[in-house]
Design a protein around this motif. Structure first.
Motif, PDB file in Angstrom:
ATOM      1  N   PHE A 139       0.825  -1.207   0.000  1.00  0.00           N
ATOM      2  CA  PHE A 139       0.000   0.000   0.000  1.00  0.00           C
ATOM      3  C   PHE A 139       0.863   1.262   0.000  1.00  0.00           C
ATOM      4  O   PHE A 139       0.537   2.269  -0.608  1.00  0.00           O
TER       5      PHE A 139
ATOM      6  N   TYR B 153      -0.416   9.163   2.330  1.00  0.00           N
ATOM      7  CA  TYR B 153      -1.541   9.150   1.393  1.00  0.00           C
ATOM      8  C   TYR B 153      -2.802   9.686   2.035  1.00  0.00           C
ATOM      9  O   TYR B 153      -3.631  10.311   1.388  1.00  0.00           O
TER      10      TYR B 153
ATOM     11  N   SER C  44      -4.824  12.751   0.671  1.00  0.00           N
ATOM     12  CA  SER C  44      -6.244  12.603   0.400  1.00  0.00           C
ATOM     13  C   SER C  44      -7.023  13.791   0.951  1.00  0.00           C
ATOM     14  O   SER C  44      -7.931  14.303   0.319  1.00  0.00           O
TER      15      SER C  44
ATOM     16  N   ALA D 175      -6.557  16.538  -1.282  1.00  0.00           N
ATOM     17  CA  ALA D 175      -7.353  16.341  -2.488  1.00  0.00           C
ATOM     18  C   ALA D 175      -8.822  16.655  -2.230  1.00  0.00           C
ATOM     19  O   ALA D 175      -9.527  17.158  -3.086  1.00  0.00           O
TER      20      ALA D 175
ATOM     21  N   GLU E  33       1.483   2.483  -7.448  1.00  0.00           N
ATOM     22  CA  GLU E  33       1.613   2.467  -5.990  1.00  0.00           C
ATOM     23  C   GLU E  33       0.206   2.468  -5.430  1.00  0.00           C
ATOM     24  O   GLU E  33      -0.583   3.364  -5.730  1.00  0.00           O
ATOM     25  N   GLN E  34      -0.126   1.461  -4.618  1.00  0.00           N
ATOM     26  CA  GLN E  34      -1.531   1.281  -4.260  1.00  0.00           C
ATOM     27  C   GLN E  34      -2.109   2.481  -3.528  1.00  0.00           C
ATOM     28  O   GLN E  34      -3.207   2.934  -3.812  1.00  0.00           O
ATOM     29  N   GLY E  35      -1.321   3.014  -2.587  1.00  0.00           N
ATOM     30  CA  GLY E  35      -1.833   4.131  -1.785  1.00  0.00           C
ATOM     31  C   GLY E  35      -2.125   5.363  -2.623  1.00  0.00           C
ATOM     32  O   GLY E  35      -3.020   6.137  -2.306  1.00  0.00           O
ATOM     33  N   ALA E  36      -1.349   5.545  -3.691  1.00  0.00           N
ATOM     34  CA  ALA E  36      -1.476   6.755  -4.502  1.00  0.00           C
ATOM     35  C   ALA E  36      -2.825   6.846  -5.172  1.00  0.00           C
ATOM     36  O   ALA E  36      -3.245   7.905  -5.623  1.00  0.00           O
TER      37      ALA E  36
ATOM     38  N   TYR F 256      -5.690   6.682  -3.796  1.00  0.00           N
ATOM     39  CA  TYR F 256      -6.734   7.373  -3.035  1.00  0.00           C
ATOM     40  C   TYR F 256      -6.727   8.883  -3.196  1.00  0.00           C
ATOM     41  O   TYR F 256      -7.785   9.462  -3.463  1.00  0.00           O
ATOM     42  N   PRO F 257      -5.545   9.531  -3.043  1.00  0.00           N
ATOM     43  CA  PRO F 257      -5.570  10.974  -3.321  1.00  0.00           C
ATOM     44  C   PRO F 257      -6.149  11.266  -4.697  1.00  0.00           C
ATOM     45  O   PRO F 257      -6.925  12.203  -4.864  1.00  0.00           O
TER      46      PRO F 257
END
Lengths: 885, 113
Positions: free
Chosen positions: A57, A63, A67, A70, B45-48, B50-51
């Motif tokens: 992750f 992140y 978020s 964002a 990249e998995q986390g990226a 969400y933003p």
């Protein structure tokens, strides 16, 4: 529309931050769980699967943060985050937080109090509609506004620039609303148009108008002030129409003024208002047509719209010229200026403004010193936290973010400090508003804080927060994370002058200025209390009454005065009793022009002097403790049948006769042509104010210049105990209907010493705050430098350094800075004290005692502040220290 | 792993829009869908994710609603809005133009110059 929606979402993000946080958190967790499920299915065990999922992750926190950004709630929510983080940091160092908050609370509180008073006295002085166009007419040659009533009428009717001109005087009367004892009240005698010219509407009943006046004593009406109606008549709404006795004359209560209207003279809150034309009923004399009697205290009115001050002055001066031409006997050419009425024009206005401005400046200095103090504390803290800062930089925080965090901390502290300070100042201002400093007069200042004060306090808090928060900026910007992490946070011991050192010097200097100024003021007051009065207030009690208020006629007055003197003199323990119609440094008894014996044209320009005049009884000089330098005092034979005599003071002797020696036995003339023989010379005293230059004074025998106003000075032997009740009983026994007032002479002098006392008190407070700031500042610096160099000190001690050498190493720099700051501050303080000498009597900065005192005070403060750090330095245990690393 | 390509900057949004255009998905589903349609060739990249998802929601291109996933977990599902579909069309056209231009530019031979 879009913007609105944006703000709404922003607000929603801010308000429901935990919700958004939970949502993001939950979504990410679900992601990781899903991934772990898949990995588990591919053959990993659960724990390993979850570990793997987390790794894949990536940076969870980062992140999540991104978020937020964002989602758009970024700025506000990071502020929220900063605030929470700051609170956590502040809780972790309660000592630092308490010091900082307290320092700011004091500084901002002091500013709020001073500004609160300034706000009321100077910015928003009168509660009347349109105060900005209200002006008092002031004489151009001196700050006074006295007029005779006929002159006032002429100025009112002949000017073209004022909408209307109102006039008033003040008087005292015994008010009897049916009780046994009449109450002494202060009244404004106001022209009939007074309320209409000012635009004051009553809260109850009606006010009087110009149409009520039909010649002398034609309008026996009284309008009560709200506070008096409240305190004396319990808000009785049926009061209107009732008849009360004023000096035993019936007056009808017609109305009550609004609660925030206290007359037009700041400080002085009259208890009621009566029409000017009724003067004779209260003051015993019909002087409505006497052009020579200055019965009007102040004349004022609103300028017509569009009229400039210069136009109004020109207009008034043309009326003045006309007056001079029409009544050449009474007045020459008259010229005027305009002034604000609330502080009696420039008479009080100028010194009050000067003093308040000075005080505001000092308060500003305090805040500045506090900011310097906190700035260096913050810089020290930032240095201590350099490892933390470096770590945060290393893991990717932006410098901007770190600075914002530091600023959040600073502003948070300043807001908390500001709130505490404001709270304190609101309490203090409330107490000031309730305070009646002088019993005898209806003096009270309503300085309750208004929105202005809150706004200023908030602004000061934020600005000072930004100010001291800005100190460590450079430090953070220059931080090299690699260096710090590698080398540890041991600061280099620099020889260079740092911003911190500079701040400390500035702060010490400011504090020294404050300490010096307050010492100068205190010393000035102490001196003014000793000597030079020209009388001895020790062991003397003052009983005063106005026989006219008691209903005595002119003919009855002298015998009643004699009876009172005799009755009081018969009391056990009483040495002597003197009577006068006014007292030096007390209520003004009046003044009179004096001409040399040779003068024939007895008009003002030819006068030799304009002395303060007093009518006194024979024993007055003994009772007052005023020494006679030559000649004799009066006797009871200096009466209407004997030739007119006077006792004068050296200054008047010099002005009339050229010297003191040949004055006794000489003659001078009064304006009505009466020849007066000088029978005695008294010592020089103070008459109108403590700070005055030697002024002329003339004493007449009360039998030859009768007066109804009676101040009795009761001098008692030093061993007599409290005589006040006995005096009260005696006077009441003579006439139970007589309003009177008994007080020790010292208390009575408060009136005159009040400004100086207030000045000294407030300067003293400023000085104390300055001293406290100096202590915390030096302490902070010294403690910091010791803690920074503990290791070095430990090594020095391990190598056998002596105690003195250790101290020198630990505190040498602090002491040097301290000395430098003190010297600069003392110098500045002495310069600033020149300003003080205008306000505080006998305040001179060139006073060795003050100088020594200031030096000593600063040295003591320095010693006090470095004591604990010095102890800490000396108690260093080298072994413990070296083992720590 | 080594045969996976790092995605070009700025193309993640396009990939997400495309993935979601094929049917509503939750976050992890978006990842799987991208893997599936790219033949596991792209490394994200998995986390990226969400933003980027939140950014698209805020721009009004995606809308999100909570629901239950196929394995009974509470999950947030994303679908395209009208604006999102329009944007996807524009971006696709732009991408195709760019890809064609890049392709022909990189395929140029010496004799064609």
């Amino acid at each position: 529309m879009k913007l609105l929606a944006y703000f709404r979402s922003l607000a929603a993000k801010f308000l429901r931050r935990p919700q958004a946080e939970d949502d993001i958190e939950e979504e990410m967790r679900a992601h990781v769980q899903n991934r772990a499920d898949d990995l588990e299915r591919s053959g990993l065990d659960r724990a390993e699967a979850e570990r793997q999922a987390h790794i894949e992750f990536g940076g969870h926190g980062r992140y999540k943060e991104e978020s937020y950004k964002a989602l758009g709630g970024n700025f506000i929510s990071t502020v929220g985050q900063d605030v929470r983080y700051s609170l956590r940091m502040l809780r972790k160092s309660p000592g630092f937080t308490a010091t900082a908050v307290l320092t700011l609370a004091m500084a901002i509180g002091a500013n709020a109090v001073v500004f609160g008073v300034l706000n009321v006295l100077i910015l928003h002085p009168l509660h009347v509609p349109h105060p900005e166009s209200l002006y008092a007419i002031q004489h151009s040659n001196e700050p006074s506004s006295y007029e005779s009533y006929p002159d006032y009428l002429d100025i009112r009717d002949h000017n073209h620039t004022f909408e209307d001109l109102a006039a008033y005087g003040a008087t005292m009367a015994g008010l009897d609303a049916g009780e046994k004892n009449p109450t002494r009240v202060w009244l404004e005698e106001a022209s009939g148009n007074y309320f209409d010219a000012l635009g004051i509407e009553p809260v109850l009943g009606r006010v009087f108008h110009a149409s009520d006046e039909h010649g002398a004593n034609s309008a026996p009406y009284i309008v009560l002030a709200y506070s008096f109606w409240h305190s004396h008549f319990d808000d009785d709404r049926n009061i209107v129409g009732r008849t009360v006795l004023l000096d035993k004359h019936p007056f009808t209560v017609i109305g009550v003024t609004p609660p925030d209207f206290h007359g037009t003279l700041m400080f002085f809150n009259p208890q009621g208002f009566i029409p000017f034309v009724d003067r004779e009923l209260i003051d015993g004399e019909n002087d409505l047509n006497a052009r020579g009697k200055l019965t009007v205290f102040m004349t004022m009115g609103h300028l017509k719209p569009g009229v400039s001050q210069a136009q109004a002055v020109a207009d008034l001066n043309s009326v003045g010229t006309w007056l001079g031409k029409t009544y050449p006997k009474d007045a020459g050419q008259r010229t005027f200026t305009l002034a604000r009425p609330s502080l009696y024009g420039d008479y009080l206005g100028r010194p009050v403004k000067a003093f308040m401005t000075g005080l505001m400046l000092l308060a500003g200095l305090i805040l500045l010193a506090a900011c310097a103090n906190l700035g260096s504390l913050f810089a020290a803290r930032a240095a201590d936290r350099s490892r933390e800062v470096a770590l945060r930089l290393a893991i990717g925080a932006s410098r901007l973010r770190i600075l914002r965090q530091l600023f959040t901390e600073a502003v948070l502290i300043s807001l908390i400090g500001g709130a505490v300070g404001l709270w304190g100042s609101v309490l203090l201002l409330g107490a000031l508003s309730r305070w009646q400093p002088i019993q005898r007069y209806p003096i009270q200042v309503d300085v309750h804080p208004d929105a202005n004060v809150y706004v200023v306090a908030l602004l000061l808090a934020v600005v000072s927060g930004l100010l001291f928060g800005a100190v460590p900026i450079r430090q953070v910007l220059r931080t090299d994370p690699y260096e710090v992490v590698k080398a540890g946070s041991t600061a280099r011991v620099g020889r260079r002058l740092t911003v911190r050192d500079l701040l400390l010097v500035v702060q010490i200097a400011l504090c020294a200025v404050l300490v010096t100024s307050s010492l100068v003021a205190v010393r000035g007051l102490a001196r003014s209390l000793h000597g030079g009065f020209g009388f001895e207030p020790e062991n003397a009690i003052l009983a005063d009454t106005d026989l006219l208020s008691g209903g005595y006629s002119r003919q009855q007055t002298p015998s009643m005065q004699k009876r009172m003197i005799d009755a009081l003199a018969a009391l056990p323990g009483v040495e002597s009793v003197g009577l006068a119609n006014g007292l030096p440094l007390g209520v003004d008894a009046g003044d009179s022009l004096v001409f040399t014996d040779k003068t024939t044209d007895l008009r003002q320009p030819n006068a030799a002097a304009d002395p303060n005049t007093y009518s006194v009884s024979p024993e007055y000089f003994h009772a007052a403790g005023t020494a006679l330098l030559a000649g004799r005092a009066f006797t009871w034979h200096d009466d209407q049948n004997a030739p007119r005599v006077a006792v004068i003071n050296p200054e008047l002797a010099r002005r009339v006769f050229g010297s003191v020696d040949n004055a006794v036995g000489g003659y001078f003339k009064l304006p009505d042509g009466t020849r007066v023989r000088v029978v005695g010379i008294t010592e020089q005293g103070k008459y109108a104010s403590l700070a005055e230059a030697p002024a002329p004074a003339m004493f007449s025998s009360i039998l030859q210049a009768p007066a109804s106003q009676s101040y009795m000075i009761v001098r008692y032997t030093s061993e007599s105990q409290n005589l006040v009740p006995a005096i009260r009983n005696t006077l009441r026994g003579l006439d139970s209907g007589l309003p009177f007032y008994v007080e020790s002479w010292y208390k009575d002098l408060d009136t005159n010493l009040f400004p100086a006392r207030m000045a000294t008190f407030s300067l003293g407070i400023m000085g104390a705050i300055g001293a406290m700031l100096a202590v915390t500042g030096i302490f902070g610096m010294a403690a910091y430098s010791v803690s920074k160099r503990l290791k070095e000190l430990g090594i020095r001690m391990a190598l056998g350094a002596q105690r003195m050498e250790v101290l020198q190493a630990a505190l040498g720099r602090a002491v040097k800075l301290l000395a430098f700051g003190c010297a600069a501050g003392l110098l500045l303080g002495l310069l600033a004290s020149r300003v003080l000498s205008f306000i505080v009597y006998q305040a001179t900065p060139r006073d060795p005692l003050v100088l020594a005192g200031a030096v000593l005070a600063m040295a003591l403060l320095g010693l006090l502040a470095t004591w604990i750090p010095a102890q800490q330095a000396l108690s260093v245990d080298p072994v413990m220290l070296l083992r720590e690393e | 792993m080594s045969d996976q390509a790092q995605i070009l900057p700025g193309t993640l949004d396009l990939l997400i829009l495309k993935a979601v255009s094929l049917g509503p998905l939750h976050g992890y589903g978006v990842l799987l869908r991208i893997g599936q349609i790219s033949g596991q060739a792209l490394l994200i990249e998995q986390g990226a994710l969400y933003p980027a998802l939140f950014r698209l929601v805020r721009q009004g291109l995606l809308k999100a609603s909570w629901g239950t996933s196929e394995n009974n977990r509470r999950a947030k599902f994303y679908e395209l809005t009208a604006a999102g579909r329009r944007r996807l069309r524009e971006e696709l056209a732009g991408w195709n133009r760019l890809a064609a231009a890049m392709g022909s530019a990189l395929a140029a031979e010496p004799e064609e110059v």
